[in-house]
Design an enzyme around this catalytic site. Structure first.
Site, PDB file in Angstrom:
ATOM      1  CE  LYS A 152     -37.340-101.656  20.930  1.00  0.00           C
ATOM      2  NZ  LYS A 152     -37.177-102.983  21.572  1.00  0.00           N
ATOM      3  CE  LYS A 211     -39.380 -97.887  20.368  1.00  0.00           C
ATOM      4  NZ  LYS A 211     -40.624 -98.705  20.178  1.00  0.00           N
ATOM      5  NE  ARG A 224     -47.239-107.572  23.825  1.00  0.00           N
ATOM      6  CZ  ARG A 224     -46.118-107.889  24.480  1.00  0.00           C
ATOM      7  NH1 ARG A 224     -46.075-109.000  25.199  1.00  0.00           N
ATOM      8  NH2 ARG A 224     -45.075-107.097  24.412  1.00  0.00           N
ATOM      9  NE  ARG A 271     -48.606-103.617  27.096  1.00  0.00           N
ATOM     10  CZ  ARG A 271     -47.508-103.938  26.425  1.00  0.00           C
ATOM     11  NH1 ARG A 271     -46.587-104.687  26.996  1.00  0.00           N
ATOM     12  NH2 ARG A 271     -47.308-103.493  25.204  1.00  0.00           N
ATOM     13  NE  ARG A 290     -39.901 -96.286  31.004  1.00  0.00           N
ATOM     14  CZ  ARG A 290     -38.992 -96.646  31.900  1.00  0.00           C
ATOM     15  NH1 ARG A 290     -38.014 -97.444  31.542  1.00  0.00           N
ATOM     16  NH2 ARG A 290     -39.062 -96.205  33.143  1.00  0.00           N
ATOM     17  CG  ASP A 313     -45.919-104.226  22.274  1.00  0.00           C
ATOM     18  OD1 ASP A 313     -46.661-105.103  22.764  1.00  0.00           O
ATOM     19  OD2 ASP A 313     -44.733-104.086  22.602  1.00  0.00           O
ATOM     20  CD  GLU A 348     -41.008-103.077  20.950  1.00  0.00           C
ATOM     21  OE1 GLU A 348     -40.971-104.224  21.456  1.00  0.00           O
ATOM     22  OE2 GLU A 348     -40.508-102.089  21.494  1.00  0.00           O
ATOM     23  CG  ASN A 357     -42.850-107.965  21.852  1.00  0.00           C
ATOM     24  OD1 ASN A 357     -41.834-107.471  22.313  1.00  0.00           O
ATOM     25  ND2 ASN A 357     -43.951-107.258  21.633  1.00  0.00           N
TER      26      ASN A 357
END
Length: 317
Positions: free
Chosen positions: A125, A160, A210, A224, A232, A272, A280, A282
């Site tokens: 993040k 978050k 993603r 998603r 979420r 994301d 984000e 990852n």
């Protein structure tokens, strides 16, 4: 080119072999003739200049309930191996950070995937803020006044934990929500770190995409879609995966960040994207390999191993 490969991961007996990306990587590595070894994050030691772990020979198979066999544990110098896959799940806490420091002692002579120093310097993040043109309005702070001012400006917001994962502790706070004060008290009680606040993106109802990059290049994507009544999109909280294609904006995002990911040795990453915004990057233990494959996409496990093998070949004298 048979490689000796250690997989540093959480308990192997608890993984879901139908969705786990590490399992897909292990199957592909074994298929290529690489020798696999398994140990847990708490098994790693640094003693008198040497990095060791009680690593156990590992074989895997796609049989639910009988997906692995482990040999006898032998304390090994991890530097004697060719590759380490650092695949334990976050949280990105001091234990995780310590593991990156220890593994940095052997990288790149032993190739650690992803590069431990750059993993440490790229928490999901925070790393994303280096690409300001592609992220939504974002605030990182511990100051409740700043958070209230941010909500006053953007009305509908997401709170978050800065170093959380898997959708845990993610809250949507609407303009008329009276729980903001209580949420800030809770975050203060549970976390010493600042929180991250972003403008709520209503496009999330259409999905949180993603996108997986391998060695900086686009490799595959899934969408998603959040369950009804859920902000979420994480699949373990009811998000529904579906087939998707990249938009022009998403191709621009990949083109902008890809060279930097490659430069940092971040071989396997997942970003994301909601609507036009990246939320984000990852780098710790990305997922999505099996879902992409299930919807007819690329064999990302094979692409990751191709990248690892290229790097190992290029590092040999």
């Amino acid at each position: 080119m048979a490689l000796s490969v250690a997989i540093q991961m959480d308990p192997i007996e608890k993984i879901d072999i139908g969705s786990d990306s590490t399992f897909a990587l292990m199957l592909e590595g074994q298929k290529r003739g690489h020798n696999l070894y398994y140990y847990g994050p708490r098994d790693l030691s640094f003693r008198e200049g040497k990095v060791t772990a009680p690593a156990r020979p590992l074989s895997v198979r796609a049989v639910k309930g009988d997906h692995f066999t482990l040999g006898e544990a032998v304390v090994r110098e991890i530097s004697s191996l060719d590759v380490v896959l650092m695949r334990q799940d976050p949280p990105f806490d001091m234990a995780y950070i310590t593991a990156t420091h220890i593994l940095e002692r052997i990288h790149p002579s032993t190739l650690v995937v992803n590069d431990p120093a750059h993993v440490r310097n790229a928490p999901e993040k925070l790393f994303v803020t280096e690409f300001a043109d592609f992220i939504p309005p974002t605030l990182i702070t511990s100051d409740g006044r700043e958070i209230r001012d941010f909500r006053e400006r953007y009305k509908d917001i997401i709170l978050k934990p800065l170093y959380g994962n898997g959708g845990a502790g993610v809250f949507r706070v609407r303009p008329d929500d009276e729980n903001l004060g209580a949420l800030l008290e809770m975050f203060t009680a549970f976390y010493r770190e600042p929180v991250i606040v972003q403008r709520y993106l209503p496009e999330v109802r259409k999905g949180d995409k993603r996108i997986i990059l391998v060695d900086g290049a686009f490799a595959g994507a899934i969408n998603r879609v959040p369950a009804a009544g859920e902000a979420r999109s994480n699949m373990h909280v009811g998000g529904r995966p579906e087939k998707t294609e990249l938009t022009a904006r998403e191709r621009d995002i990949c083109a902008a960040i890809g060279p930097e990911l490659k430069r940092r040795g971040l071989i396997f990453t997942g970003i994301d994207v909601i609507g036009d915004y990246m939320t984000e990057i990852n780098v710790t233990s990305p997922t999505g390999i099996q879902e992409v494959r299930r919807f007819g996409g690329a064999d990302i496990a094979a692409l990751v191993w191709d990248a690892i093998e290229r790097r190992r070949k290029g590092s040999k004298p």
